[in-house]
Design an enzyme around this catalytic site. Structure first.
Site, short mmCIF file in Angstrom:
data_model
loop_
_atom_site.label_atom_id
_atom_site.label_comp_id
_atom_site.label_asym_id
_atom_site.label_seq_id
_atom_site.Cartn_x
_atom_site.Cartn_y
_atom_site.Cartn_z
N GLY A 87 0.88 -1.18 0.00
CA GLY A 87 0.00 0.00 0.00
C GLY A 87 0.90 1.22 0.00
O GLY A 87 2.08 1.14 -0.38
N ARG A 88 0.35 2.33 0.45
CA ARG A 88 1.14 3.58 0.45
C ARG A 88 2.43 3.44 1.24
O ARG A 88 3.50 3.86 0.81
CB ARG A 88 0.32 4.71 1.08
N THR A 118 5.83 -2.43 11.55
CA THR A 118 5.28 -1.14 11.99
C THR A 118 3.79 -1.10 11.65
O THR A 118 3.19 -0.04 11.60
CB THR A 118 5.99 0.06 11.31
N ARG A 146 0.62 -3.79 12.47
CA ARG A 146 -0.18 -4.12 13.66
C ARG A 146 0.44 -5.36 14.30
O ARG A 146 0.80 -6.32 13.59
CB ARG A 146 -1.63 -4.41 13.27
N GLU A 148 -0.82 -3.85 23.70
CA GLU A 148 -0.11 -2.59 23.91
C GLU A 148 -0.73 -1.83 25.08
O GLU A 148 -1.95 -1.73 25.14
CB GLU A 148 -0.17 -1.74 22.64
N HIS A 154 4.86 2.00 19.54
CA HIS A 154 3.86 2.40 18.55
C HIS A 154 3.94 3.91 18.22
O HIS A 154 2.97 4.64 18.39
CB HIS A 154 2.44 2.01 19.02
N ALA A 169 5.46 5.02 15.15
CA ALA A 169 5.94 5.18 13.77
C ALA A 169 5.45 6.47 13.10
O ALA A 169 6.16 7.05 12.28
CB ALA A 169 5.56 3.96 12.93
C1 GLV Z 1 -1.28 3.89 13.58
O1 GLV Z 1 -0.96 2.78 13.86
C2 GLV Z 1 -2.30 4.22 12.65
O2 GLV Z 1 -3.06 3.34 12.24
O3 GLV Z 1 -2.40 5.39 12.28
#
Ligand code: GLV
Length: 335
Positions: free
Chosen positions: A156-157, A236, A238, A267, A286, A288
């Site tokens: 994806g992006r 990064t 889930r 988490e 978490h 990122a």
């Molecule tokens: C972070 O994990 C998001 O989904 O923006």
């Protein structure tokens, strides 16, 4: 009367400012998420919920929120929202894609490089006074990145942005996605491959899939055993996409070399979790997408989506476009 928006947690000020221009904002200005009881009570009479990925927007909650018209989540992922049920109730769901792509890709690389070159281990060694001999030919040897093979699962992006960075490292890039991306293959010179081939051939494997029933446990014991002993795995996306117990075993027993993780099955992860006893795993909580600029953009984007729906305008980042057939938008004048 202004529509009521409940904001579940502390968010960057720009988001609140925007909402306050046209809504009555019930702002729970606290960093930790609300308890389930507090949340269920708070949503009873609101028109909109501004949430984060930590608050489950499930059937029970949606049923409690009888006036609810829109849920805006300050996240790109929406696995915490029962989309199908929200749609059946005519509730619009908006999220924040795009604005966090490059920031998450940067962080993916930070983890990949830190895990490969043992950056955290080295930092700890110095701080603990364990750097007792100068430059040593065999000290803290890691794994090269330049010229190696990168496997991207989920193009994806974010997966695309991670792959794009790998060009600068002269990497051979394999990718898997449910959709073959011939455009991306041409642009980046990347190659479509099965997950199995990626696991077998890649020196670095990074996952960028959303969490769905199909991707839960996508990388488990069987998959980890296929990987190279020298491979580095990065997540990064889930936590539950990777079976954490199996990964711990893989890192303990040397099935793979190292991992870089920003997400976990639970988490916050329990500080006593055996995973955290391992030196060959680099972890972040978490974060990122956690840059100043990106979090401001996300806060704004979720607010804009909510406001658009409340005004009866089609929002740009709708997770459930079919909802329009259930509850068509009606233009409302808001101050
Ligand atoms: C972070 O994990 C998001 O989904 O923006």
């Amino acid at each position: 009367m202004k529509p009521v928006v409940y904001v579940t947690r502390k968010i960057p000020e720009v988001g609140i400012k925007l909402l306050k221009e046209c809504c009555e904002v019930r702002y729970r200005d606290e960093v930790p998420p609300p308890s389930r009881e507090e949340l269920l009570e708070a949503v009873k009479d609101v028109d909109a919920i501004y949430c984060t990925l930590n608050e489950k927007m499930d059937k029970e909650l949606i049923d409690k929120a009888e006036k609810l018209r829109v849920i805006g989540t300050m996240s790109v992922g929406f696995d915490h929202i029962d989309l199908e049920y929200a749609t059946s109730k005519g509730i619009y769901v908006v999220h924040t894609p795009g604005v966090l792509t490059e920031t998450v890709a940067d962080h993916t690389w930070a983890l990949m490089m830190a895990a490969a070159r043992r950056v955290v281990e080295a930092d700890n060694m110095i701080r603990k006074g364990e750097w007792t001999v100068p430059w040593a030919p065999t000290m803290l040897l890691g794994h090269d990145i330049y010229g190696k093979v990168l496997g991207v699962i989920g193009l994806g992006r974010i997966g695309y942005a991670v792959a794009k960075r790998a060009k600068g490292f002269n990497m051979k890039i394999l990718y898997y996605d449910v959709y073959r991306r011939e455009d991306a293959e041409k642009e980046l010179g990347i190659e479509y491959a099965s997950i199995e081939r990626i696991l077998k051939e890649a020196d670095f494997v990074t996952v960028h899939v959303p969490l769905t029933p199909k991707t839960r446990g996508l990388i488990g014991e069987k998959e980890l055993k296929i990987m190279k002993k020298t491979a580095v795995l990065v997540n990064t996306a889930r936590g539950p996409v990777i079976d954490q117990k199996a990964l711990t075993k893989a890192l303990q027993e040397g099935w793979i070399a190292a991992a870089g993780l920003d997400v976990f099955e639970k988490e916050p992860i329990d500080p006593d979790d055996p995973l955290l006893k391992l030196k060959n795993v680099v972890v972040t909580p978490h974060i990122a997408s956690a840059s100043h600029d990106t979090r401001n953009k996300m806060a704004e984007m979720a607010a804009e989506g909510i406001i658009k729906v409340l005004r009866g305008e089609k929002p740009d980042n709708l997770c459930n476009p079919e909802v329009i057939n259930v509850r068509p938008l009606e233009k409302v004048k808001m101050i």
